[in-house]
Design a protein around this motif. Structure first.
Motif, PDB file in Angstrom:
ATOM      1  N   GLY A 167       0.771  -1.227   0.000  1.00  0.00           N
ATOM      2  CA  GLY A 167       0.000   0.000   0.000  1.00  0.00           C
ATOM      3  C   GLY A 167       0.804   1.280   0.000  1.00  0.00           C
ATOM      4  O   GLY A 167       0.230   2.373   0.007  1.00  0.00           O
ATOM      5  N   HIS A 168       2.106   1.182  -0.025  1.00  0.00           N
ATOM      6  CA  HIS A 168       2.935   2.385  -0.041  1.00  0.00           C
ATOM      7  C   HIS A 168       3.132   2.856  -1.489  1.00  0.00           C
ATOM      8  O   HIS A 168       3.079   2.053  -2.429  1.00  0.00           O
ATOM      9  N   THR A 169       3.367   4.127  -1.651  1.00  0.00           N
ATOM     10  CA  THR A 169       3.647   4.692  -2.963  1.00  0.00           C
ATOM     11  C   THR A 169       5.146   4.631  -3.210  1.00  0.00           C
ATOM     12  O   THR A 169       5.927   5.255  -2.486  1.00  0.00           O
ATOM     13  N   VAL A 170       5.553   3.873  -4.211  1.00  0.00           N
ATOM     14  CA  VAL A 170       6.966   3.547  -4.425  1.00  0.00           C
ATOM     15  C   VAL A 170       7.419   4.073  -5.779  1.00  0.00           C
ATOM     16  O   VAL A 170       6.752   3.877  -6.796  1.00  0.00           O
ATOM     17  N   ALA A 171       8.570   4.722  -5.771  1.00  0.00           N
ATOM     18  CA  ALA A 171       9.228   5.146  -7.012  1.00  0.00           C
ATOM     19  C   ALA A 171      10.619   4.517  -7.057  1.00  0.00           C
ATOM     20  O   ALA A 171      11.371   4.584  -6.079  1.00  0.00           O
ATOM     21  N   VAL A 172      10.942   3.889  -8.175  1.00  0.00           N
ATOM     22  CA  VAL A 172      12.240   3.250  -8.382  1.00  0.00           C
ATOM     23  C   VAL A 172      13.089   4.155  -9.266  1.00  0.00           C
ATOM     24  O   VAL A 172      12.656   4.544 -10.358  1.00  0.00           O
ATOM     25  N   TYR A 173      14.289   4.475  -8.801  1.00  0.00           N
ATOM     26  CA  TYR A 173      15.212   5.327  -9.551  1.00  0.00           C
ATOM     27  C   TYR A 173      16.325   4.465 -10.138  1.00  0.00           C
ATOM     28  O   TYR A 173      16.988   3.713  -9.414  1.00  0.00           O
ATOM     29  N   GLU A 174      16.522   4.570 -11.436  1.00  0.00           N
ATOM     30  CA  GLU A 174      17.524   3.784 -12.151  1.00  0.00           C
ATOM     31  C   GLU A 174      18.398   4.722 -12.973  1.00  0.00           C
ATOM     32  O   GLU A 174      17.896   5.550 -13.735  1.00  0.00           O
ATOM     33  N   LYS A 175      19.718   4.578 -12.826  1.00  0.00           N
ATOM     34  CA  LYS A 175      20.632   5.476 -13.542  1.00  0.00           C
ATOM     35  C   LYS A 175      20.725   5.176 -15.030  1.00  0.00           C
ATOM     36  O   LYS A 175      21.035   6.058 -15.833  1.00  0.00           O
ATOM     37  N   ASP A 176      20.481   3.922 -15.441  1.00  0.00           N
ATOM     38  CA  ASP A 176      20.542   3.581 -16.856  1.00  0.00           C
ATOM     39  C   ASP A 176      19.250   3.985 -17.563  1.00  0.00           C
ATOM     40  O   ASP A 176      18.254   4.336 -16.931  1.00  0.00           O
ATOM     41  N   ASP A 177      19.276   3.882 -18.888  1.00  0.00           N
ATOM     42  CA  ASP A 177      18.112   4.287 -19.670  1.00  0.00           C
ATOM     43  C   ASP A 177      17.011   3.244 -19.669  1.00  0.00           C
ATOM     44  O   ASP A 177      15.882   3.521 -20.074  1.00  0.00           O
ATOM     45  N   ARG A 178      17.332   2.021 -19.237  1.00  0.00           N
ATOM     46  CA  ARG A 178      16.331   0.965 -19.127  1.00  0.00           C
ATOM     47  C   ARG A 178      16.425   0.314 -17.756  1.00  0.00           C
ATOM     48  O   ARG A 178      17.460   0.356 -17.097  1.00  0.00           O
ATOM     49  N   LEU A 179      15.339  -0.303 -17.351  1.00  0.00           N
ATOM     50  CA  LEU A 179      15.256  -0.922 -16.033  1.00  0.00           C
ATOM     51  C   LEU A 179      15.834  -2.331 -16.048  1.00  0.00           C
ATOM     52  O   LEU A 179      15.872  -2.996 -17.083  1.00  0.00           O
ATOM     53  N   GLY A 180      16.264  -2.784 -14.882  1.00  0.00           N
ATOM     54  CA  GLY A 180      16.702  -4.164 -14.747  1.00  0.00           C
ATOM     55  C   GLY A 180      18.087  -4.354 -14.175  1.00  0.00           C
ATOM     56  O   GLY A 180      18.454  -5.461 -13.789  1.00  0.00           O
ATOM     57  N   GLY A 181      18.894  -3.284 -14.122  1.00  0.00           N
ATOM     58  CA  GLY A 181      20.233  -3.421 -13.571  1.00  0.00           C
ATOM     59  C   GLY A 181      21.054  -4.421 -14.362  1.00  0.00           C
ATOM     60  O   GLY A 181      21.031  -4.443 -15.600  1.00  0.00           O
ATOM     61  N   LEU A 182      21.775  -5.284 -13.659  1.00  0.00           N
ATOM     62  CA  LEU A 182      22.612  -6.272 -14.332  1.00  0.00           C
ATOM     63  C   LEU A 182      21.794  -7.280 -15.135  1.00  0.00           C
ATOM     64  O   LEU A 182      22.298  -7.884 -16.084  1.00  0.00           O
ATOM     65  N   MET A 183      20.524  -7.472 -14.762  1.00  0.00           N
ATOM     66  CA  MET A 183      19.689  -8.374 -15.552  1.00  0.00           C
ATOM     67  C   MET A 183      19.477  -7.826 -16.959  1.00  0.00           C
ATOM     68  O   MET A 183      19.250  -8.578 -17.905  1.00  0.00           O
ATOM     69  N   ARG A 184      19.532  -6.501 -17.085  1.00  0.00           N
ATOM     70  CA  ARG A 184      19.337  -5.866 -18.389  1.00  0.00           C
ATOM     71  C   ARG A 184      20.630  -5.829 -19.196  1.00  0.00           C
ATOM     72  O   ARG A 184      20.677  -6.256 -20.344  1.00  0.00           O
ATOM     73  N   TYR A 185      21.675  -5.275 -18.613  1.00  0.00           N
ATOM     74  CA  TYR A 185      22.895  -5.007 -19.372  1.00  0.00           C
ATOM     75  C   TYR A 185      24.075  -5.898 -18.993  1.00  0.00           C
ATOM     76  O   TYR A 185      25.113  -5.835 -19.636  1.00  0.00           O
ATOM     77  N   GLY A 186      23.928  -6.728 -17.970  1.00  0.00           N
ATOM     78  CA  GLY A 186      25.011  -7.628 -17.590  1.00  0.00           C
ATOM     79  C   GLY A 186      24.776  -9.060 -18.029  1.00  0.00           C
ATOM     80  O   GLY A 186      25.705  -9.765 -18.415  1.00  0.00           O
ATOM     81  N   ILE A 187      23.525  -9.503 -17.961  1.00  0.00           N
ATOM     82  CA  ILE A 187      23.178 -10.877 -18.340  1.00  0.00           C
ATOM     83  C   ILE A 187      22.929 -10.940 -19.842  1.00  0.00           C
ATOM     84  O   ILE A 187      22.078 -10.225 -20.370  1.00  0.00           O
ATOM     85  N   PRO A 188      23.660 -11.784 -20.576  1.00  0.00           N
ATOM     86  CA  PRO A 188      23.447 -11.860 -22.028  1.00  0.00           C
ATOM     87  C   PRO A 188      22.059 -12.390 -22.368  1.00  0.00           C
ATOM     88  O   PRO A 188      21.428 -13.117 -21.592  1.00  0.00           O
ATOM     89  N   GLU A 189      21.620 -12.023 -23.560  1.00  0.00           N
ATOM     90  CA  GLU A 189      20.300 -12.435 -24.041  1.00  0.00           C
ATOM     91  C   GLU A 189      20.172 -13.949 -24.114  1.00  0.00           C
ATOM     92  O   GLU A 189      19.094 -14.503 -23.879  1.00  0.00           O
ATOM     93  N   PHE A 190      21.271 -14.646 -24.414  1.00  0.00           N
ATOM     94  CA  PHE A 190      21.174 -16.101 -24.560  1.00  0.00           C
ATOM     95  C   PHE A 190      20.960 -16.810 -23.228  1.00  0.00           C
ATOM     96  O   PHE A 190      20.604 -17.985 -23.198  1.00  0.00           O
ATOM     97  N   LYS A 191      21.166 -16.102 -22.115  1.00  0.00           N
ATOM     98  CA  LYS A 191      20.860 -16.682 -20.805  1.00  0.00           C
ATOM     99  C   LYS A 191      19.451 -16.327 -20.347  1.00  0.00           C
ATOM    100  O   LYS A 191      18.782 -17.125 -19.693  1.00  0.00           O
ATOM    101  N   MET A 192      19.009 -15.112 -20.652  1.00  0.00           N
ATOM    102  CA  MET A 192      17.631 -14.720 -20.345  1.00  0.00           C
ATOM    103  C   MET A 192      17.179 -13.648 -21.331  1.00  0.00           C
ATOM    104  O   MET A 192      17.708 -12.542 -21.338  1.00  0.00           O
ATOM    105  N   GLU A 193      16.227 -14.016 -22.155  1.00  0.00           N
ATOM    106  CA  GLU A 193      15.687 -13.043 -23.092  1.00  0.00           C
ATOM    107  C   GLU A 193      14.949 -11.961 -22.316  1.00  0.00           C
ATOM    108  O   GLU A 193      14.239 -12.239 -21.351  1.00  0.00           O
ATOM    109  N   LYS A 194      15.105 -10.723 -22.759  1.00  0.00           N
ATOM    110  CA  LYS A 194      14.640  -9.596 -21.955  1.00  0.00           C
ATOM    111  C   LYS A 194      13.129  -9.415 -21.939  1.00  0.00           C
ATOM    112  O   LYS A 194      12.607  -8.612 -21.169  1.00  0.00           O
ATOM    113  N   HIS A 195      12.411 -10.178 -22.770  1.00  0.00           N
ATOM    114  CA  HIS A 195      10.952 -10.063 -22.701  1.00  0.00           C
ATOM    115  C   HIS A 195      10.430 -10.594 -21.366  1.00  0.00           C
ATOM    116  O   HIS A 195       9.357 -10.182 -20.905  1.00  0.00           O
ATOM    117  N   HIS A 196      11.179 -11.488 -20.718  1.00  0.00           N
ATOM    118  CA  HIS A 196      10.786 -11.941 -19.379  1.00  0.00           C
ATOM    119  C   HIS A 196      10.821 -10.775 -18.399  1.00  0.00           C
ATOM    120  O   HIS A 196       9.937 -10.632 -17.540  1.00  0.00           O
TER     121      HIS A 196
END
Length: 495
Positions: A167-196
């Motif tokens: 019930g709290h109002t939450v805002a997530v701040y991310e320095k990169d242009d897309r969300l996900g941290g290392l899951m986005r830009y560290g983990i290769p697509e062949f290990k996890m496709e980003k549509h997940h």
């Protein structure tokens, strides 16, 4: 248990991978699409329904593994999804990226191959999305309290989802242009496709979580200003300060950190770049570091068309089975594992001089040698003993046009100014100091995940996010019904 004799009559069968020659020509996930569901019921039947399921303790999330194994074996996918999501916000991530310490703690693993817990988890998560078993769960009412979460990796996202649902109002701040941290830009697509990842983010948006990308707290917005806007702040920036290799020649062009290399390859997959500026195409590549990040670099370099790829591991090659004296069950053993990337390198013979697949074990870098233009051309190494001492007479060189340092991370990066602006206390190793309630020395500021724990696994990151959410909820309301699977001082089961 649906089949009391399943563990005796059914052999372990893992999700099959696509042929090497096929999968290295694309960036899709390495597994055969649709090949998991036909085998997963019988694999779930192998669960023994043991009296004390050590897989619970081996998993920091406390996943209800025997329960959802039984439900999958009975084809009750909705109930299995409910049990799985009761303890894990993102099973589609852990089912693909976690090294499965739960399987090392499986009672069956005492003398047989463990239950394929990770595959069952992934099958449940994917089926849940296909059948609509994971709809958004917005709160019935809002608390009037606000929370800022800094960082959108697994810890930040888990904390944000739990607090939003409370019930709290939450805002997530991310320095990169897309969300996900290392899951986005560290983990290769062949290990996890980003549509997940995108699918889960859409669920969180529908629940009410707000996201602010391209916003580095401490640089684009002052840390003190952010703190004044919210009732609580959660720091979940990860451990992004990479470890260096202080050897002669480190300054040569062509020697890069793994996390300079991997994000560019991911941006190619995202469509931001046509070709990576650090592409391994046609180059002799040497990866220094024997962990998962090094393996990610290996699989990426193979797909980019490297002339050769060799991975250096300072440790001796482990055995194929558990050393019962040194690493008794149910601890997570250091054994020889063949990742998809290593399988590809072995079959394609990317490193003819390697001990096994693409790896040179018990190898330490002495220095780099460059050409007249200041570009790296050779890596000079030496074999080491069990104490990492050089073995005389074992020096040799490897051709190296591109060297990638995958030596791990020491703690949060201080470059943005977040830590210094808030005046956060740090541990001697560089991580953020916190108390038993995940609270830092700054009132209302909490720290979770790798930024405070140090480099760890994705399953620990999600557990930290869930636990810090409960601590923040208590701070804001005086009590909490949110689950807290771990404490800040809990550690994996090791010898």
């Amino acid at each position: 248990m649906a089949d009391p004799k399943g563990f005796m009559t059914t052999p372990r069968q893992d999700w099959p991978r696509r042929p090497v020659e096929e999968r290295v020509r694309d960036w899709n996930e390495v597994y055969v699409p649709g090949a998991l569901l036909p085998i997963i019921n019988q694999q779930a039947d192998r669960c023994m329904d043991c009296g004390i399921p050590f897989c619970h303790d081996a998993c920091p999330l406390g996943n209800l593994i025997p329960e959802w194994n039984d439900l999958v074996s009975r084809d009750d996918w909705r109930a299995a999804s409910d049990r799985l999501h009761a303890t894990n916000n993102f099973p589609e991530f852990t089912g693909r990226l976690c090294p499965a310490p739960c399987e090392a703690g499986c009672v069956l693993a005492i003398n047989q191959p463990a239950v394929t817990i990770k595959n069952v988890e992934c099958a449940i998560a994917d089926r849940a999305w296909e059948e609509g078993f994971a709809p958004p769960s917005p709160p019935e009412r809002l608390s009037g309290r606000t929370v800022a979460v800094i960082g959108s990796g697994p810890t930040g996202l888990a904390a944000a989802q739990q607090l939003t649902r409370a019930g709290h109002t939450v805002a997530v701040y991310e320095k990169d242009d897309r969300l996900g941290g290392l899951m986005r830009y560290g983990i290769p697509e062949f290990k996890m496709e980003k549509h997940h990842l995108e699918r889960r983010l859409e669920q969180m948006r529908a629940e009410g979580t707000k996201f602010r990308t391209s916003t580095a707290v401490g640089r684009d917005i002052g840390a003190a200003e952010l703190r004044s806007r919210y009732d609580a702040v959660v720091i979940a920036t990860g451990a992004t300060a990479w470890r260096e290799l202080p050897v002669p020649g480190r300054e040569l062009a062509g020697v890069h950190q793994a996390m300079e290399y991997l994000p560019l390859a991911n941006r190619v997959c995202e469509g931001d770049l046509e070709v990576s500026p650090l592409s391994a195409a046609g180059k002799h590549v040497v990866i220094v570091g024997g962990g998962d990040t090094g393996a990610d670099c290996l699989g990426t370099a193979v797909r980019e068309g490297a002339a050769s790829v060799t991975q250096l591991d300072i440790y001796a090659q482990p055995g194929a089975g558990r050393d019962e004296d040194a690493e008794p069950w149910p601890t997570y053993p250091k054994i020889y594992r063949l990742s998809a990337a290593h399988e590809e390198a072995r079959d394609l013979r990317t490193a003819p001089a390697a001990d096994a697949d693409a790896r040179l074990f018990a190898a330490s870098t002495l220095h780099f040698t460059g050409d007249a233009q200041g570009h790296v051309r050779w890596l000079n190494l030496v074999e080491v003993d069990a104490q990492r001492r050089p073995v005389s007479g074992t020096e040799r060189t490897l051709p190296a046009d591109l060297v990638l340092l995958a030596l791990g991370f020491s703690g949060p990066d201080r470059e943005d100014g977040l830590i210094d602006q808030l005046g956060l206390e740090l541990e001697p190793r560089g991580t953020i100091t916190r108390d038993a309630e995940f609270a830092t020395n700054v009132p209302g500021v909490f720290a979770a995940g790798d930024a405070a724990r140090g480099q760890s696994l994705i399953v620990w990151a999600i557990a930290e996010g869930r636990a810090v959410a409960a601590a923040v909820d208590r701070h804001l309301t005086g009590s909490s019904e949110l689950p807290a699977p771990i404490g800040p001082y809990d550690r994996p089961m090791v010898v």
